[in-house]
Every structure is written in C-alpha cells, then in structure tokens.
Write an enzyme that holds these catalytic residues in place. Structure first.
Site, PDB file in Angstrom:
ATOM      1  N   HIS A  59       0.848  -1.200   0.000  1.00  0.00           N
ATOM      2  CA  HIS A  59       0.000   0.000   0.000  1.00  0.00           C
ATOM      3  C   HIS A  59       0.883   1.251   0.000  1.00  0.00           C
ATOM      4  O   HIS A  59       2.032   1.215   0.446  1.00  0.00           O
ATOM      5  CB  HIS A  59      -0.905   0.008   1.240  1.00  0.00           C
ATOM      6  CG  HIS A  59      -2.047  -0.966   1.160  1.00  0.00           C
ATOM      7  ND1 HIS A  59      -3.104  -0.948   2.030  1.00  0.00           N
ATOM      8  CD2 HIS A  59      -2.285  -1.979   0.284  1.00  0.00           C
ATOM      9  CE1 HIS A  59      -3.956  -1.916   1.711  1.00  0.00           C
ATOM     10  NE2 HIS A  59      -3.481  -2.556   0.663  1.00  0.00           N
ATOM     11  N   GLU A  88       0.847   3.901   1.841  1.00  0.00           N
ATOM     12  CA  GLU A  88       1.314   4.323   3.170  1.00  0.00           C
ATOM     13  C   GLU A  88       2.506   3.498   3.638  1.00  0.00           C
ATOM     14  O   GLU A  88       3.453   4.029   4.236  1.00  0.00           O
ATOM     15  CB  GLU A  88       0.203   4.186   4.215  1.00  0.00           C
ATOM     16  CG  GLU A  88      -1.052   4.993   3.930  1.00  0.00           C
ATOM     17  CD  GLU A  88      -2.106   4.162   3.210  1.00  0.00           C
ATOM     18  OE1 GLU A  88      -1.761   3.482   2.218  1.00  0.00           O
ATOM     19  OE2 GLU A  88      -3.268   4.202   3.635  1.00  0.00           O
ATOM     20  N   CYS A 141      -6.227   1.665   5.786  1.00  0.00           N
ATOM     21  CA  CYS A 141      -6.825   0.412   6.254  1.00  0.00           C
ATOM     22  C   CYS A 141      -6.206   0.065   7.615  1.00  0.00           C
ATOM     23  O   CYS A 141      -5.264   0.725   8.063  1.00  0.00           O
ATOM     24  CB  CYS A 141      -6.568  -0.697   5.230  1.00  0.00           C
ATOM     25  SG  CYS A 141      -4.846  -1.278   5.222  1.00  0.00           S
ATOM     26  N   CYS A 198      -2.335  -0.328   7.539  1.00  0.00           N
ATOM     27  CA  CYS A 198      -1.594   0.933   7.417  1.00  0.00           C
ATOM     28  C   CYS A 198      -1.752   1.780   8.684  1.00  0.00           C
ATOM     29  O   CYS A 198      -0.801   2.443   9.102  1.00  0.00           O
ATOM     30  CB  CYS A 198      -2.060   1.699   6.178  1.00  0.00           C
ATOM     31  SG  CYS A 198      -1.614   0.830   4.649  1.00  0.00           S
TER      32      CYS A 198
END
Lengths: 153, 153
Positions: A59, A61, A89, A92
């Site tokens: 992801h 992040e 999410c 993260c």
C-alpha cells in the site's frame, strides 16, 4: 507561501499525493497515493503497487513509511505528516501507529475498508499523540477512486 | 510423519518459527519469528528486522507474507498457514487479512500490543474464513521474549 494557512498547506501537499494516486491509476493499480512531509519538505512519495509487486502489503502508506524512515535514518516519524488520498486500512493504521507519526491527513473516507469503520468499537492502533485530519480535497480523492472502479465494471 | 496429528504438525512448524525468533534474538532484535507453510512445505521464513532495516514495518509476519506471495507468484495466501511465535499486532493482522491466509497459528499472546487486545471489540481485520489457533509452544515462545527483555533492563 509565507502567508499560507494550515489548510492551504494541507491542500498543497494533498495535491502531491493526488499526483501519486494518478500514477497508480495509469498503472491499473487502485489509485491511492501518499507523501510524507518533514519540516515543510516532501521526504517520501509513493502510490499503491499491490498488483505490480504482487504483494498485499505494498500500500502507498507502507511504502511511504519505509521510504521516510530511510531518508531520516531513524525509524520513528514523530516530526512528520503523511498525506494520503484515501483513509488508511487497519494494516496501514497499525504501521502509522508504530511510526509515531505526528499527523495523518487523508482525503476520502473508506466506509468499507478504512480503519475507522473496520475497527469501529475498538481502540485505534494509532499512537495517542497522532492528530488525524479528514476530508482534505475529499471530492478529488473520491472521484479518482470512483472512476477507477467504474471503468473496471 | 504419516501418522502425525494436527497438533504435532503445528508444533513441528512452530519449532521452525522459534528458530527464526532465536536468530532475531542473536541480532538484538525483538525475538519474533515466522514461517509460512503451503502443502506441508515451508515456503517462507523470516524474523523481526525492525532495528537492522530501521523500519517499523519489518515485522516477521510482514516479510513472511511478502516472501510467500513471491514464492507462489500470487498475492493471496488462501491455501497457507502462518506460524508466528507471538500474537500479531494490528498492522500484521491487517496484512494477514488482506492475504486471505487460511490459518494463523501463534505461540504467546501479547496482552499489550497484540491485535486481540488492542482491537478488543467485535471486529478484527482478519478475513472471516481465517482460522486462528492460539498457544502452540506458548511457553517456549514467551520465554524467549521474556529473557530478551529481562536482559535489556
């Protein structure tokens, strides 16, 4: 930029995160982008790469946290702000918690997969000192996601 | 190993995760190890490397997920089991959720940082189909953590 307000500054950096999200969209990745800012300067930029890297952990992040720590030469991001186009999410949010980042600024909420919904009723995995700012350039951030998923159908 | 019970098999693989945790301890990392098993075979092994990599995301589970997906050539771990010596944190639980892993087997609970405490409420970030097995070789897993932190004081 001397007379820039906090909100203007947040929007300026969110536009950079949006550029990253657009790069993701062009690569057929779920269009989420992030930048990390320290002392008014972007020290990391990234976008979602789960498809290209064949890795659910890639992801925006997660990559931004790793890159920022690498730049700073220390694993804690206590003086930093992350700008991310979509609500993090739980994974993260957990990673941002470990990083002790000072501020999290995100654009669009994610009612299905965002940490604040998925973990509703729970304590959050964020660090207690972390400030969270919601809805900066929300419309642009959401539009990008919506047109991506519309094109997929 | 033909007549091996599920419990014996779980202990056998947890011993491999413990070997990884011991490697971490020797490198002065918080001693947590993990292995991922697919079709009775270890396809990924890892241990915590947050200090060496200067990266809060370098938990054993995160690396194991990435390595297992790399081995399989697909990002989902639906047929796999992860063995990890200590209860996953919210970040790692979130990542395991995305991976759709079939089983999570862990040794020692983490009352302070584990996902089941930190996220104590109704929802977890795990995939609904994921089976969780708790307490395999719990004592050995906990001992390793305790002696590491005792030596730190």
């Amino acid at each position: 930029m001397l007379n820039e307000t906090q909100q203007q500054r947040d929007e300026r950096f969110m536009r950079e995160a949006l550029k990253e999200a657009e790069l993701a969209a062009r690569e057929d990745e779920v269009p989420i982008g992030a930048v990390v800012v320290s002392n008014g300067k972007i020290i990391a930029r990234s976008h979602n790469l789960t498809e290209r890297l064949c890795d659910v952990t890639a992801h925006a992040e997660m990559q931004a946290i790793t890159a920022a720590a690498d730049y700073l030469g220390g694993k804690y991001l206590t003086g930093c702000t992350i700008y991310v186009t979509v609500e993090p999410c739980p994974m993260c949010a957990g990673a941002l918690g470990w990083s002790q980042i000072a501020r999290i600024v995100y654009g669009a909420s994610d009612k299905k997969r965002g940490y604040s919904t998925l973990l509703s009723g729970n304590k959050t995995p964020l660090h207690p000192k972390t400030e969270v700012v919601v809805g900066v350039l929300e419309e642009e951030c959401r539009q990008l996601m919506q047109s991506f998923f519309r094109a997929k159908r």
